[in-house]
Enzyme design. Structure first.
Site, mmCIF file in Angstrom:
data_model
loop_
_atom_site.group_PDB
_atom_site.id
_atom_site.type_symbol
_atom_site.label_atom_id
_atom_site.label_comp_id
_atom_site.label_asym_id
_atom_site.label_seq_id
_atom_site.Cartn_x
_atom_site.Cartn_y
_atom_site.Cartn_z
ATOM 1 N N ASN A 1 0.877 -1.184 0.000
ATOM 2 C CA ASN A 1 0.000 0.000 0.000
ATOM 3 C C ASN A 1 0.908 1.226 0.000
ATOM 4 O O ASN A 1 1.450 1.608 1.030
ATOM 5 C CB ASN A 1 -0.886 -0.065 1.250
ATOM 6 C CG ASN A 1 -1.792 1.146 1.385
ATOM 7 O OD1 ASN A 1 -1.673 2.129 0.662
ATOM 8 N ND2 ASN A 1 -2.706 1.072 2.337
ATOM 9 N N ARG B 1 -2.602 -1.842 -3.506
ATOM 10 C CA ARG B 1 -3.702 -0.889 -3.365
ATOM 11 C C ARG B 1 -3.505 0.236 -4.377
ATOM 12 O O ARG B 1 -2.430 0.840 -4.449
ATOM 13 C CB ARG B 1 -3.714 -0.296 -1.961
ATOM 14 C CG ARG B 1 -4.784 0.748 -1.832
ATOM 15 C CD ARG B 1 -4.682 1.502 -0.545
ATOM 16 N NE ARG B 1 -5.734 2.509 -0.504
ATOM 17 C CZ ARG B 1 -5.685 3.598 0.236
ATOM 18 N NH1 ARG B 1 -4.642 3.827 0.999
ATOM 19 N NH2 ARG B 1 -6.667 4.452 0.223
ATOM 20 N N HIS C 1 -11.900 5.206 -0.421
ATOM 21 C CA HIS C 1 -11.849 4.351 0.781
ATOM 22 C C HIS C 1 -12.687 3.084 0.582
ATOM 23 O O HIS C 1 -13.117 2.459 1.561
ATOM 24 C CB HIS C 1 -12.399 5.065 2.042
ATOM 25 C CG HIS C 1 -11.544 6.175 2.564
ATOM 26 N ND1 HIS C 1 -12.091 7.289 3.182
ATOM 27 C CD2 HIS C 1 -10.215 6.355 2.593
ATOM 28 C CE1 HIS C 1 -11.121 8.104 3.566
ATOM 29 N NE2 HIS C 1 -9.958 7.550 3.206
ATOM 30 N N ARG D 1 -8.721 18.677 5.225
ATOM 31 C CA ARG D 1 -9.581 18.907 4.053
ATOM 32 C C ARG D 1 -10.945 19.399 4.518
ATOM 33 O O ARG D 1 -11.452 18.958 5.545
ATOM 34 C CB ARG D 1 -9.783 17.608 3.264
ATOM 35 C CG ARG D 1 -8.605 17.242 2.391
ATOM 36 C CD ARG D 1 -8.825 15.894 1.722
ATOM 37 N NE ARG D 1 -7.938 14.894 2.275
ATOM 38 C CZ ARG D 1 -8.055 13.578 2.058
ATOM 39 N NH1 ARG D 1 -9.033 13.113 1.314
ATOM 40 N NH2 ARG D 1 -7.197 12.740 2.591
ATOM 41 N N GLU E 1 -7.604 -2.893 5.496
ATOM 42 C CA GLU E 1 -7.579 -2.860 4.034
ATOM 43 C C GLU E 1 -6.679 -3.974 3.488
ATOM 44 O O GLU E 1 -6.967 -4.562 2.449
ATOM 45 C CB GLU E 1 -7.032 -1.516 3.534
ATOM 46 C CG GLU E 1 -8.004 -0.362 3.649
ATOM 47 C CD GLU E 1 -7.689 0.555 4.809
ATOM 48 O OE1 GLU E 1 -7.208 0.046 5.864
ATOM 49 O OE2 GLU E 1 -7.924 1.768 4.685
#
Ligand code: ADP
Length: 374
Positions: free
Chosen positions: A7, A66, A155, A216, A359
């Site tokens: 990842n 990923r 996600h 963000r 993940e």
């Protein structure tokens, strides 16, 4: 035999090594990418060293990667070949921060493990077949049809894993199971999954839409952006920098983008830090309501990732008022839990789970599924 999962981000390369089909985790780790070079491929040899340093003698039979953006092309995981690499490269236009590190890691890992299949697992795929009313924006239709402007969602690897894990944890068959998953880390998003399929999510054309995040903004009135460009004299690059790196928790509090640091400031009386946390919790609560209604109700609510797994106060705030959806958390369980755990109050129908973000496990399973079905 073992399966390696990579990842690659802009500053770290995470790896996990699984023992073959059982997907038992043998080893995992994070390699920091030297910021001067900032090239993830330089981190790959460190991962190989770590693996060779005796964690596992089993040969690596497949590598799962990923990849953040799969665009309209990749609606599921795929074995990597030259065409796939070209396509991921083209999609870097839509994900300039995210796809290039993955590509660099893929290139280097294919050199290191030339004889084995490599598989790309995308964060957008889980949302590829959102219903049209949830992926087409109310903008000129040509933007959608000709320019690729649609809700992609992000996600997805985490949301897919958590939705599946929630059903497994509660012993429910996936059919008809309605789950809202909240992935709250540095980036934050929430999704509704019905019967194993995503039906709505908060992130959009970019990972900027939706929930308030560390730095963000999440969703804001688009009119503000025009105002900033036209009346406040900002250049587009400056506006981008502000929305990505100087908004959210950091923007409101002026303290940090790190949830813990903002929590600490609020604890010692910083009013703006308190306000930032209140706005954050409110955005999570509103999203849960909207996602639950999109499914006509909710059987399980899931919190995951750094904030979701660790911040009991945020979970408490976000769940305030959700009794109308059949959700109420048990304050005692909420304060003292170890994921994976159920913290719903007894006697309430809806379950509230805290699940560890995995993940890597989802990517390993996808990788195995693909190499077996080949
Ligand atoms: P990423 O999205 O980069 O994978 P993580 O899932 O690790 O990030 O989440 C990072 C966030 O989790 C940070 O804002 C951090 O402050 C927050 N966090 C981690 N541990 C705790 C904790 N014990 N309490 C509150 N927040 C925490």
């Amino acid at each position: 035999m073992s399966v390696l999962v990579l990842n690659a981000g802009s500053s770290t390369l995470k790896f996990s090594l699984f023992a073959g089909r059982s997907t038992d985790l043998v080893a995992d780790g994070i390699v920091e990418i030297p910021t001067l070079e900032a090239d993830p491929k330089d981190a790959v040899p460190a991962v190989l060293d770590a693996i060779r340093d005796g964690i596992s003698r089993d040969p690596v039979v497949a590598v799962g990667h990923r990849v953040v953006h799969g665009g309209r092309v990749f609606i599921g995981s795929v074995p990597i070949d030259a065409r796939v690499i070209d396509e991921i490269g083209r999609l870097s236009e839509l994900a300039p921060l995210h796809n290039p590190p993955a590509l660099a890691a893929i290139g280097e890992a294919r050199r290191a493990f030339p004889g084995v299949p490599h598989v790309a697992v995308f964060d957008t795929s889980f949302f590829a077949d959102l219903p049209p009313e949830r992926h087409v924006y109310p903008l000129p239709y040509e933007w959608y049809a000709e320019s690729g402007v649609r809700r992609y969602g992000f996600h997805g690897i985490s949301h897919a894993y958590c939705a599946g894990r929630a059903a497994e944890f509660l012993g429910r068959p996936p059919e008809g199971f309605r789950v809202v998953t909240c992935h709250l880390g540095n980036g934050c998003s929430a999704a509704a999954t019905l019967g194993g399929r995503a039906v709505a999510t908060t992130m959009g054309f970019t990972p900027l839409e939706g929930l308030v995040m560390g730095s963000r903004s999440g969703s804001v009135d688009p009119g503000i952006l025009i105002h900033a460009l036209e009346r406040m004299g900002l250049f587009p690059e400056e506006l981008d920098e502000i929305l990505q790196r100087r908004s959210g928790l950091l923007g409101v509090s002026g303290v940090s983008s790190d949830f813990r640091a903002v929590q600490e400031a609020a604890r010692v009386g910083n009013e703006r830090a308190r306000l930032a946390l209140a706005i954050y919790a409110d955005s999570v609560r509103a999203a849960i309501g909207s996602l639950a209604v999109a499914m006509g109700g909710v059987d399980a609510l899931v919190f995951t990732a750094g904030v979701g797994e660790n911040a009991a106060s945020l979970r408490e705030e976000a769940c305030r008022g959700l009794e109308c959806l059949g959700l109420r958390l048990d304050p005692g369980r909420n304060r003292s839990l170890r994921p994976d755990a159920d913290l719903a109050a007894p006697g309430i129908s809806g379950r509230i789970l805290v699940l560890r973000a995995r993940e890597d496990l989802h990517i390993a399973r996808e990788t195995l599924r693909l190499i077996v079905s080949k």
